[in-house]
Design a protein around this motif. Structure first.
Motif, short mmCIF file in Angstrom:
data_model
loop_
_atom_site.label_atom_id
_atom_site.label_comp_id
_atom_site.label_asym_id
_atom_site.label_seq_id
_atom_site.Cartn_x
_atom_site.Cartn_y
_atom_site.Cartn_z
N UNK A 233 0.87 14.05 -19.92
CA UNK A 233 2.29 13.73 -20.05
C UNK A 233 2.62 12.43 -19.34
N UNK A 234 2.02 12.23 -18.16
CA UNK A 234 2.25 10.99 -17.42
C UNK A 234 1.75 9.79 -18.22
N UNK A 235 0.58 9.95 -18.84
CA UNK A 235 0.01 8.85 -19.63
C UNK A 235 0.91 8.52 -20.82
N UNK A 236 1.39 9.53 -21.51
CA UNK A 236 2.27 9.29 -22.66
C UNK A 236 3.55 8.59 -22.24
N UNK A 237 4.09 8.98 -21.08
CA UNK A 237 5.35 8.40 -20.62
C UNK A 237 5.22 6.92 -20.27
N UNK A 238 3.99 6.46 -20.06
CA UNK A 238 3.81 5.05 -19.70
C UNK A 238 3.96 4.12 -20.89
N UNK A 239 3.89 4.65 -22.11
CA UNK A 239 3.96 3.79 -23.29
C UNK A 239 5.39 3.37 -23.58
N UNK A 240 5.54 2.11 -23.97
CA UNK A 240 6.85 1.60 -24.39
C UNK A 240 7.27 2.35 -25.65
N UNK A 241 8.48 2.84 -25.66
CA UNK A 241 8.96 3.66 -26.78
C UNK A 241 9.46 2.75 -27.91
N UNK A 242 8.54 2.05 -28.53
CA UNK A 242 8.89 1.16 -29.62
C UNK A 242 7.72 1.02 -30.56
N UNK A 243 7.99 1.10 -31.87
CA UNK A 243 6.94 0.94 -32.86
C UNK A 243 6.50 -0.52 -32.99
N UNK A 244 7.20 -1.44 -32.32
CA UNK A 244 6.79 -2.84 -32.31
C UNK A 244 5.95 -3.18 -31.08
N UNK A 245 5.71 -2.19 -30.23
CA UNK A 245 4.94 -2.43 -29.02
C UNK A 245 3.50 -2.81 -29.35
N UNK A 246 2.93 -3.68 -28.51
CA UNK A 246 1.54 -4.07 -28.67
C UNK A 246 0.57 -3.16 -27.96
N UNK A 247 1.08 -2.10 -27.33
CA UNK A 247 0.20 -1.24 -26.53
C UNK A 247 -0.77 -0.44 -27.38
N UNK A 248 -0.43 -0.21 -28.65
CA UNK A 248 -1.39 0.44 -29.53
C UNK A 248 -2.64 -0.39 -29.70
N UNK A 249 -2.47 -1.70 -29.80
CA UNK A 249 -3.63 -2.59 -29.89
C UNK A 249 -4.47 -2.57 -28.63
N UNK A 250 -3.79 -2.52 -27.49
CA UNK A 250 -4.52 -2.45 -26.22
C UNK A 250 -5.33 -1.17 -26.12
N UNK A 251 -4.75 -0.07 -26.61
CA UNK A 251 -5.45 1.22 -26.60
C UNK A 251 -6.68 1.18 -27.51
N UNK A 252 -6.53 0.59 -28.69
CA UNK A 252 -7.67 0.49 -29.60
C UNK A 252 -8.75 -0.42 -29.04
N UNK A 253 -8.36 -1.52 -28.41
CA UNK A 253 -9.34 -2.41 -27.78
C UNK A 253 -10.09 -1.67 -26.69
N UNK A 254 -9.40 -0.86 -25.89
CA UNK A 254 -10.04 -0.04 -24.86
C UNK A 254 -11.11 0.86 -25.48
N UNK A 255 -10.76 1.51 -26.59
CA UNK A 255 -11.72 2.41 -27.25
C UNK A 255 -12.95 1.66 -27.73
N UNK A 256 -12.75 0.51 -28.33
CA UNK A 256 -13.87 -0.27 -28.83
C UNK A 256 -14.77 -0.74 -27.70
N UNK A 257 -14.17 -1.12 -26.57
CA UNK A 257 -14.98 -1.56 -25.44
C UNK A 257 -15.80 -0.42 -24.85
N UNK A 258 -15.17 0.72 -24.64
CA UNK A 258 -15.86 1.81 -23.95
C UNK A 258 -16.81 2.57 -24.88
#
Length: 312
Positions: free
Chosen positions: A99-124
């Motif tokens: 729940x804490x992790x979810x709350x950290x995301x910007x509540x906007x469909x225009x946010x770039x944080x989805x890209x950051x999350x996908x980049x994290x997955x590709x790296x790890x």
């Protein structure tokens, strides 16, 4: 040497998750390509299609949402919650962290944080380079994006060199805008002297290193201590994710010869664009891993990730 090999192995083991599910939803079109005249390696995965012929956007979004805890929460906190589960059998602490992790995301469909999350997955999961810093955990305002690079990962080589990878992700409708803005953003981190942004991120790594094993953490921190000769053994690299809309989205598992030729031609155009941007921003000799990901619709993926996380 055995001691060094043990440290390298333990550091590599910090990379989390299996790559098979991610590869199933983001299969590569071809092998990784080193763009001639550069030190940039380009990988071009496409979103897979299901048996009905539909792009597996929702499945990819689910895989991304499932990594939100790893992406946002420092390892020490998750290990503490895991220890509580092993001791008590209760998952309450783990649920609280999700729940804490979810709350950290910007509540906007225009946010770039989805890209950051996908980049994290590709790296790890694909490149097996562990995260050095959980920047999301440092947010003081959940409606503001984190400053600085989009991710900081590393690998530790047999010769003692620590390769640090500065991350940048851009998910845009336009491929030309995505490539340009990506390299413009990451170039300052890759210059020989760096700038204030790189120095600021290095201070954050030193103060908030995302490694909970004491001896390994102490070894890594030597590379970020200006008084230690190990700072001479740090090599700067880039890792980029450029995602963009691609019309008439192809199913690369079922291409006709004509369709394969069209996709190959598009990939070659993207490689030319990469060269021009790498040259423009003067990072020809810097090691960069670039994930070039054409998508059916970038906005849809962003929205699906938030939905799968339960973020409104």
């Amino acid at each position: 040497m055995d001691d060094d090999a043990d440290l390298i192995e333990r550091f590599l083991a910090l990379a989390r998750g299996e790559d098979q599910a991610l590869l199933a939803f983001l299969p590569p079109f071809d092998d990784a390509v080193l763009v001639p005249g550069t030190a940039t390696t380009v990988r071009t995965p496409f979103v897979a299609h299901d048996i009905n012929g539909a792009p597996a956007v929702d499945q990819l979004a689910g895989t991304m949402a499932g990594a939100v805890l790893d992406f946002c929460i420092p390892r020490a906190k998750t290990e503490k919650a895991n220890a509580e589960y092993r001791e008590t059998g209760s998952t309450s602490s783990l649920v609280a962290l999700v729940e804490q992790a979810r709350d950290l995301f910007v509540k906007s469909e225009k946010s770039g944080e989805g890209g950051e999350l996908l980049l994290f997955l590709l790296m790890e999961r694909l490149l097996h380079r562990p995260q050095l810093l959980s920047k999301m955990a440092l947010k003081t305002n959940t409606q503001v994006h984190v400053h600085g690079s989009d991710g900081i990962h590393a690998s530790l080589a047999d010769d003692g060199v620590l390769d640090v990878y500065w991350g940048e992700s851009k998910l845009y409708a336009s491929s030309s805008d995505a490539f340009k803005d990506c390299f413009e953003s990451i170039a300052p981190y890759l210059s020989p002297d760096g700038d204030s942004r790189r120095r600021q991120d290095l201070l954050l790594v030193r103060d908030h290193l995302n490694v909970d094993e004491a001896r390994l953490a102490a070894h890594l921190l030597e590379y970020f201590d200006d008084s230690n000769p190990k700072t001479l053994q740090v090599r700067w690299n880039g890792v980029c994710l450029v995602g963009f809309d691609h019309a008439n989205y192809p199913n690369i598992a079922a291409l006709t010869d004509a369709n394969r030729a069209a996709v190959t031609a598009a990939v070659k155009r993207w490689h030319k664009t990469v060269f021009s941007r790498v040259e423009q921003f003067e990072v020809l000799s810097v090691g960069i891993d670039l994930f070039c990901i054409p998508m059916p619709d970038v906005a849809t993926l962003r929205a699906r990730v938030l939905e799968r996380m339960g973020v409104k």
